[in-house]
Enzyme design. Structure first.
Site, PDB file in Angstrom:
ATOM      1  N   LYS A 244       0.815  -1.218   0.000  1.00 48.90           N
ATOM      2  CA  LYS A 244       0.000   0.000   0.000  1.00 48.90           C
ATOM      3  C   LYS A 244       0.850   1.271   0.000  1.00 48.90           C
ATOM      4  O   LYS A 244       0.301   2.374  -0.055  1.00 48.90           O
ATOM      5  CB  LYS A 244      -0.938  -0.002   1.213  1.00 48.90           C
ATOM      6  CG  LYS A 244      -2.113  -0.961   1.078  1.00 48.90           C
ATOM      7  CD  LYS A 244      -3.016  -0.899   2.281  1.00 48.90           C
ATOM      8  CE  LYS A 244      -4.275  -1.750   2.076  1.00 48.90           C
ATOM      9  NZ  LYS A 244      -4.005  -3.164   1.902  1.00 48.90           N
ATOM     10  N   LEU A 245       2.160   1.145   0.059  1.00 51.76           N
ATOM     11  CA  LEU A 245       3.022   2.310  -0.113  1.00 51.76           C
ATOM     12  C   LEU A 245       3.082   2.756  -1.569  1.00 51.76           C
ATOM     13  O   LEU A 245       3.764   3.729  -1.892  1.00 51.76           O
ATOM     14  CB  LEU A 245       4.438   1.997   0.395  1.00 51.76           C
ATOM     15  CG  LEU A 245       4.557   1.817   1.921  1.00 51.76           C
ATOM     16  CD1 LEU A 245       5.967   1.373   2.275  1.00 51.76           C
ATOM     17  CD2 LEU A 245       4.203   3.107   2.643  1.00 51.76           C
TER      18      LEU A 245
END
Length: 768
Positions: A244-245
């Site tokens: 999710k970065l």
């Protein structure tokens, strides 16, 4: 350190209370010691302390539950992983996981609808991981699913535990590998957890096997049983956070519309919808995934983690159709707590009830564990430690192994399902066209997208497109199409970008090269350089009314888009945002050249082609107004206004006969029914029915009825198939009667629209 970082979470902060080991009391009528008062390795799982006063526990022992020197030598590490541990929490997870898998088999695994997926003689294209994998005959598939269901129930009860694990595990992975379109992260996780449980002593507590095998009943399990499961859950959270970065997630484009859900209404009281999406949905999801594993490992932060994780998974159960996944993750949270928590919980039950519950006494010694300095290490223990380390390393490597299997990479890496990139990418398919050409005559035709398939996932993956094209080339000759060539034109937007082509529409995919080890040459690149346009596109889209829609298109040089404007869309225009295009009006035999900032009106009811003639990709938008829908809504509003005036006595004249039903009166004899009046009354009737059925009790009743019918059909169809395998199939008339009985009132469930399929959103376009 990967395996050691998750060991012994149950002992942190409790080492100061350890006392010298006492001999284990016999199980006779001697004085019973409460579990929380028991001492020594039988209660704490710790090695026997030396004589004299204990030193102050080190920081590493307080935080991690072990000394760092226990990692300095292999034999010390093996002893650490075989430290005796209470089996209660592991047994509770086994029972919960088995129950959830028993509920999963008829639902997400599809046991209730096998006859619609694997009907004998059905012309359907399938997408197995390996071409050699083929489904069994229908009766055999029901038998296989029955074995899988019995295996899940056996795991839950701890009955013939090893055999039950294998009975569940083998059919499960066969079914999963048989259909890549059903792959997702949580289905993959179920298979991993079942694989791990097969090698563990999860039947040492609260199991049927323990009733008949005293040496297993309430016996210690080695610490690696907990270490492996904790490591797996830790990696699910942490790698999902790392994925999710991705800039799309951090910028709030991955799940842009999720903030509109009613679950986020409390946040929208203090935040705008955009801020709720960015801060709560995306920011909160990122923070929770990155921190959940660490917070669960530490005693001080575990209560906070359990609160947020419970809230998170309960929300996910309402937001997405992901089956038993939220409940499986909730059940796994108990693995991070003190291993004896089920024992302590049961000890609080009344004494008359404890006789039928698992034991609350301290666990027994087990030959699988290592107790201090007594005896040496056996080869089996070294093997278990090596298995633990290798498994964790493999799970660390697989989510980033896409550089090996490059053929499965498209705009996103790899086959969706084993990378823990959950919800990072959302797709909107605008247009899918399948063109075939007869290899001998040159005749061209078009196929309905998804024909001969039972899923929509194929249109996002090059490997499935190759399988689909190959299957079509084998089926179409039955319809007098010789040596067919198959071309795909797939338009998709990922994370709110422009709609663009996924694959080159000029390539015959039947004869196109594809290899799992090399990049697919006919997959077009994602136009990442156009990503900064998304903010402007959202602003343009938010400024439109509900009868006006916009589609943003990006296309490559040398390609063209063929489109048809429906007559309902009487006001459709095209405007160029970047590059240069040539608009060809097919029926008028006219061409219009448009540059950046220029636009034109498109005639309704006609085909047109938009050719990209610039050296760089072109960007343009369709702005279209559904004039038919707008006129309909206007007429319905006038009818409502007319009815209100008639009711309050302000109407200039009485309503004509055909409008009398607006006031609840019957239609006069000889009067023709007005279609607009009938439409308005139907809408209002559906709205009233929706409001009546919106209560919690009504929704719960419908939910339980649907699930009951699902399980009922699974059992009945399995019984029919087992009868067919045992004594043969009856006459077709009797089979039809049996099928009708199994489908009893199923049409009501289908009417309810309970669709648990692909969650990709498909929006309409002018051509449709």
């Amino acid at each position: 350190m990967a395996a050691a970082a998750v060991v012994e979470g149950e002992e942190r902060g409790r080492e100061r209370e350890r006392e010298r080991e006492l001999p284990r009391a016999p199980e006779g009528p001697a004085r019973r010691r409460r579990p929380e008062q028991a001492t020594g390795p039988a209660a704490t799982g710790a090695a026997e302390p030396g004589p004299g006063a204990e030193p102050e526990p080190s920081v590493s022992r307080r935080l991690l539950g072990f000394e760092l020197r226990e990692l300095s030598r292999w034999h010390r590490f093996v002893r650490l992983l075989h430290r005796p541990t209470d089996p209660a929490a592991l047994g509770a997870f086994r029972a919960a996981f088995g129950l959830l898998m028993a509920l999963d088999v008829p639902q997400e695994r599809g046991m209730a609808l096998l006859d619609r997926r694997f009907l004998d003689g059905l012309e359907v294209c399938r997408f197995p991981l390996l071409p050699a994998l083929q489904p069994l005959p229908l009766d055999g598939m029901y038998l296989l699913y029955g074995v899988m269901l019995l295996g899940a129930l056996g795991m839950m009860l701890g009955c013939w535990y090893r055999l039950s694990c294998v009975a569940f595990l083998c059919p499960y992975w066969y079914v999963l590998l048989l259909d890549k379109t059903s792959w997702n992260n949580h289905s993959y996780l179920y298979g991993l957890l079942a694989f791990q449980l097969t090698f563990m002593g999860a039947d040492r507590y609260g199991s049927v096997d323990g009733l008949f095998r005293p040496h297993k009943r309430n016996a210690h399990v080695p610490l690696w049983n907990y270490t492996l499961l904790r490591a797996q859950i830790f990696l699910v959270y942490f790698i999902a956070g790392l994925k999710k970065l991705d800039m799309d997630w951090v910028s709030g484009y991955s799940m842009g519309s999720l903030a509109r859900h009613w679950l986020f209404a409390p946040f929208r009281l203090v935040l705008s919808e955009q801020s709720t999406s960015l801060l709560v949905v995306h920011g909160g999801g990122l923070l929770l995934d990155l921190s959940a594993g660490f917070l669960l490992l530490l005693d001080a932060t575990r209560p906070i983690a359990l609160i947020f994780i419970t809230y998170f998974h309960c929300m996910n159960s309402q937001l997405f159709s992901i089956g038993m996944f939220p409940y499986t993750m909730l059940a796994s949270s108990g693995l991070f707590c003190h291993p004896g928590w089920p024992r302590r919980l049961l000890a609080r039950c009344p004494r008359w009830l404890q006789g039928g519950l698992p034991s609350t006494r301290p666990p027994r010694h087990s030959p699988d564990c290592h107790y201090g300095a007594r005896g040496g290490l056996r080869p089996r223990q070294h093997l278990a430690a090596a298995f633990t380390v290798l498994y964790v390393l493999e799970q660390l490597f697989l989510p980033y192994s896409h550089f090996i299997t490059q053929g499965y990479n498209n705009w996103t890496n790899g086959l969706y399902g084993y990378s823990w990139d959950m919800m990072v990418h959302s797709r909107f398919h605008q247009h899918v066209k399948i063109t075939y050409q007869d290899g001998l005559t040159g005749d061209v035709g078009y196929l309905k997208p998804g024909v001969f398939t039972q899923s929509r996932r194929w249109k996002d993956h090059a490997d499935m497109l190759k399988q689909y094209a190959t299957c079509l080339s084998q089926l179409l000759p039955r319809y007098n199409i010789s040596e067919p060539r198959i071309y795909f034109d797939i338009w998709v937007s990922i994370n709110d970008r422009f709609q663009q082509r996924l694959v080159d529409p000029r390539v015959d995919v039947v004869r196109a090269p594809w290899s799992p080890w090399r990049r697919t040459p006919w997959v077009l690149p994602l136009l990442l350089e156009l990503s900064p346009w998304r903010q402007r596109l959202q602003e343009l889209e938010s400024s439109l009314d509900r009868h006006t829609d916009v589609v943003f298109i990006a296309d490559f040089p040398g390609l063209h888009l063929e489109n048809f404007v429906s007559e309902d869309l009487g006001n459709t225009s095209l405007r160029v945002l970047r590059g240069e295009v040539l608009v060809e009006l097919v029926e008028q035999h006219r061409n219009h050249s448009l540059r950046e900032g220029e636009g034109m009106q498109l005639p309704a009811g006609q085909y047109h082609k938009v050719h990209t003639v610039s050296a760089e990709p072109s960007c343009y938008l369709y702005l279209y107004v559904n004039t038919t829908a707008r006129a309909l809504e206007l007429n319905l509003s006038r009818l409502q206004e007319l009815r209100d005036r008639a009711r309050n006595g302000t109407a200039p004249e009485p309503l004509p006969p055909e409008l009398r039903p607006l006031l609840g009166e019957p239609l006069p004899p000889g009067a023709a029914e007005d279609p607009l009046v009938a439409l308005l009354l139907r809408r209002e009737r559906r709205e009233r029915e929706r409001e009546l059925g919106a209560g919690l009790g009504q929704r719960l009743r419908r939910f339980l009825r649907r699930k009951l019918r699902l399980f009922r059909r699974s059992v009945l169809m399995t019984c029919i198939s087992l009868r067919n395998l045992a004594v043969g199939r009856p006459p077709p008339e009797r089979l039809a009667q049996e099928l009708a009985f199994a489908d009893w009132r199923e049409e009501e469930e289908e009417k309810g629209g309970d669709d648990g399929g692909d969650t990709d959103t498909v929006r309409g376009d002018p051509e449709l």
